[in-house]
Design a protein around this motif. Structure first.
Motif, mmCIF file in Angstrom:
data_model
loop_
_atom_site.group_PDB
_atom_site.id
_atom_site.type_symbol
_atom_site.label_atom_id
_atom_site.label_comp_id
_atom_site.label_asym_id
_atom_site.label_seq_id
_atom_site.Cartn_x
_atom_site.Cartn_y
_atom_site.Cartn_z
ATOM 1 N N THR A 275 -13.012 3.023 -15.564
ATOM 2 C CA THR A 275 -11.842 2.699 -14.742
ATOM 3 C C THR A 275 -11.233 1.366 -15.170
ATOM 4 O O THR A 275 -10.758 1.260 -16.301
ATOM 5 N N ALA A 276 -11.255 0.346 -14.292
ATOM 6 C CA ALA A 276 -10.491 -0.879 -14.584
ATOM 7 C C ALA A 276 -10.829 -1.468 -15.956
ATOM 8 O O ALA A 276 -9.942 -1.935 -16.677
ATOM 9 N N ASP A 277 -12.114 -1.418 -16.323
ATOM 10 C CA ASP A 277 -12.540 -2.063 -17.569
ATOM 11 C C ASP A 277 -11.835 -1.501 -18.805
ATOM 12 O O ASP A 277 -11.686 -2.200 -19.798
ATOM 13 N N VAL A 278 -11.455 -0.237 -18.768
ATOM 14 C CA VAL A 278 -10.913 0.404 -19.983
ATOM 15 C C VAL A 278 -9.412 0.687 -19.916
ATOM 16 O O VAL A 278 -8.872 1.414 -20.753
ATOM 17 N N ILE A 279 -8.735 0.127 -18.931
ATOM 18 C CA ILE A 279 -7.274 0.323 -18.853
ATOM 19 C C ILE A 279 -6.632 -0.247 -20.119
ATOM 20 O O ILE A 279 -6.955 -1.359 -20.540
ATOM 21 N N PRO A 280 -5.757 0.527 -20.771
ATOM 22 C CA PRO A 280 -5.202 0.071 -22.054
ATOM 23 C C PRO A 280 -4.339 -1.180 -21.928
ATOM 24 O O PRO A 280 -3.746 -1.432 -20.870
ATOM 25 N N THR A 281 -4.288 -1.929 -23.020
ATOM 26 C CA THR A 281 -3.358 -3.055 -23.093
ATOM 27 C C THR A 281 -2.027 -2.541 -23.641
ATOM 28 O O THR A 281 -1.966 -1.465 -24.232
ATOM 29 N N ARG A 282 -1.008 -3.350 -23.475
ATOM 30 C CA ARG A 282 0.317 -2.933 -23.926
ATOM 31 C C ARG A 282 0.345 -2.740 -25.442
ATOM 32 O O ARG A 282 1.003 -1.822 -25.937
ATOM 33 N N ASP A 283 -0.391 -3.565 -26.169
ATOM 34 C CA ASP A 283 -0.445 -3.419 -27.627
ATOM 35 C C ASP A 283 -1.031 -2.069 -28.029
ATOM 36 O O ASP A 283 -0.633 -1.488 -29.028
ATOM 37 N N GLU A 284 -2.002 -1.591 -27.237
ATOM 38 C CA GLU A 284 -2.658 -0.316 -27.578
ATOM 39 C C GLU A 284 -1.750 0.892 -27.374
ATOM 40 O O GLU A 284 -1.996 1.955 -27.944
ATOM 41 N N LEU A 285 -0.708 0.755 -26.550
ATOM 42 C CA LEU A 285 0.176 1.903 -26.303
ATOM 43 C C LEU A 285 0.851 2.329 -27.589
ATOM 44 O O LEU A 285 1.300 3.444 -27.723
#
Ligand code: ATP
Length: 285
Positions: A275-285
């Motif tokens: 859950t929260a720990d693996v929410i993507p960063t904007r760079d990863e999108l």
């Protein structure tokens, strides 16, 4: 601008099982993880990873210092996240090999947040900031009224769904986000379709099918397809989507662009376990 999020913080206790237990069945889990979760914490992390300044308003219990520390490490501001007596919120999450989940929640400290805590936090907010909340905390009605009075844009993710909770805050909202099941439940409870709600923008998420945006002022209804991915774990997809959507709007994106970014984040999230720990960063999108 800043985002003020009244939201739950839960310890997510995740157990991987081959199939969901049937009544009376005792089942061995083949994997276990303890992570940071709760719709509120997920949305705060999503807003921050999308590039916004986020102030989390809420509470953890005696066993929750690690969650407060982790939120702070992740860049979420925790000056209005109280340490209270008693247990923290927790979620026991069963995940099966088909990617389905079953979840049991203990509210814990999330239900002990007070109006005074909300008022102390919102006294620091500035007009033009955004307030968001979900359904896993106390004092939601007070938060909605206070945020409105402070001149904030107000967004609400109506999950876990309660029709009475939506009806109580509806008049204050600028943005309502629901999944398809919640939208059907709301329509059945209120006897009116989303287009007739007194809310400027209503967003309905449709899982792998994408999302629908209803602008009630113009009567425009638009559906956006989701990126194609192979889901591993859908937990937190909706929270990630909503956090990114609100962060996009906070950063001045038009609704279409914010929805597109939110969909990329939601789609990437369902390819990840956790859950929260693996929410993507904007760079990863
Ligand atoms: P959850 O409760 O599992 O967190 P939810 O029911 O609140 O999720 P969904 O409608 O399932 O929300 O998903 C939210 C958004 O995430 C969707 O609008 C979409 O953008 C993205 N998403 C979810 N599932 C998929 C999928 N299988 N493929 C691509 N994108 C997805």
């Amino acid at each position: 601008m800043a985002i003020w999020n009244l939201g739950s913080v839960n310890a997510d206790l995740v157990y991987r099982v081959r199939h969901m237990p049937t009544p009376g069945e005792t089942l061995s889990a083949y994997d276990h993880q303890k992570g940071l979760g709760g719709k509120g914490a997920n949305m705060s992390v999503a807003c921050h990873r999308a590039g916004s300044h986020v102030e989390h308003i809420g509470a953890v219990g005696e066993d929750g210092t690690w969650m407060k520390d982790r939120l702070a490490t992740y860049g979420v501001k925790v000056g209005h996240l109280a340490n209270l007596p008693g247990p923290s919120g927790q979620a026991v999450i069963l995940l099966d090999d088909a990617g389905e989940n079953e979840i049991i929640i203990l509210d814990g400290a999330n239900r002990d947040i007070t109006e005074a805590m909300v008022d102390a936090a919102l006294s620091r907010a500035k007009p033009g900031d955004t307030a968001i909340f979900q359904n896993e905390t106390s004092v939601q009605d007070h938060f909605a009224r206070a945020a409105r009075a402070a001149g904030l844009r107000l967004a609400y993710a109506a999950a876990p769904f309660e029709a009475a909770a939506v009806a109580a805050v509806m008049e204050h909202l600028d943005i309502l986000v629901m999944n398809a099941v919640e939208a059907e439940q709301l329509e059945a409870a209120l006897g009116q379709p989303p287009e007739a709600l007194p809310i400027a923008d209503v967003v309905i998420t449709l899982g792998g099918e994408g999302c629908r945006w209803i602008n009630t002022a113009t009567g425009t209804v638009r559906t956006f397809a989701a990126p194609k991915v192979t889901p591993v774990d859908t937990t937190g997809a909706g929270d990630t989507f909503t956090g990114y959507l609100i962060a996009g709007l906070d950063q001045g994106l038009a609704m279409e662009a914010a929805l597109e970014m939110a969909q990329k984040a939601g789609a990437l999230m369902v390819t990840r376990l956790g859950t929260a720990d693996v929410i993507p960063t904007r760079d990863e999108l």
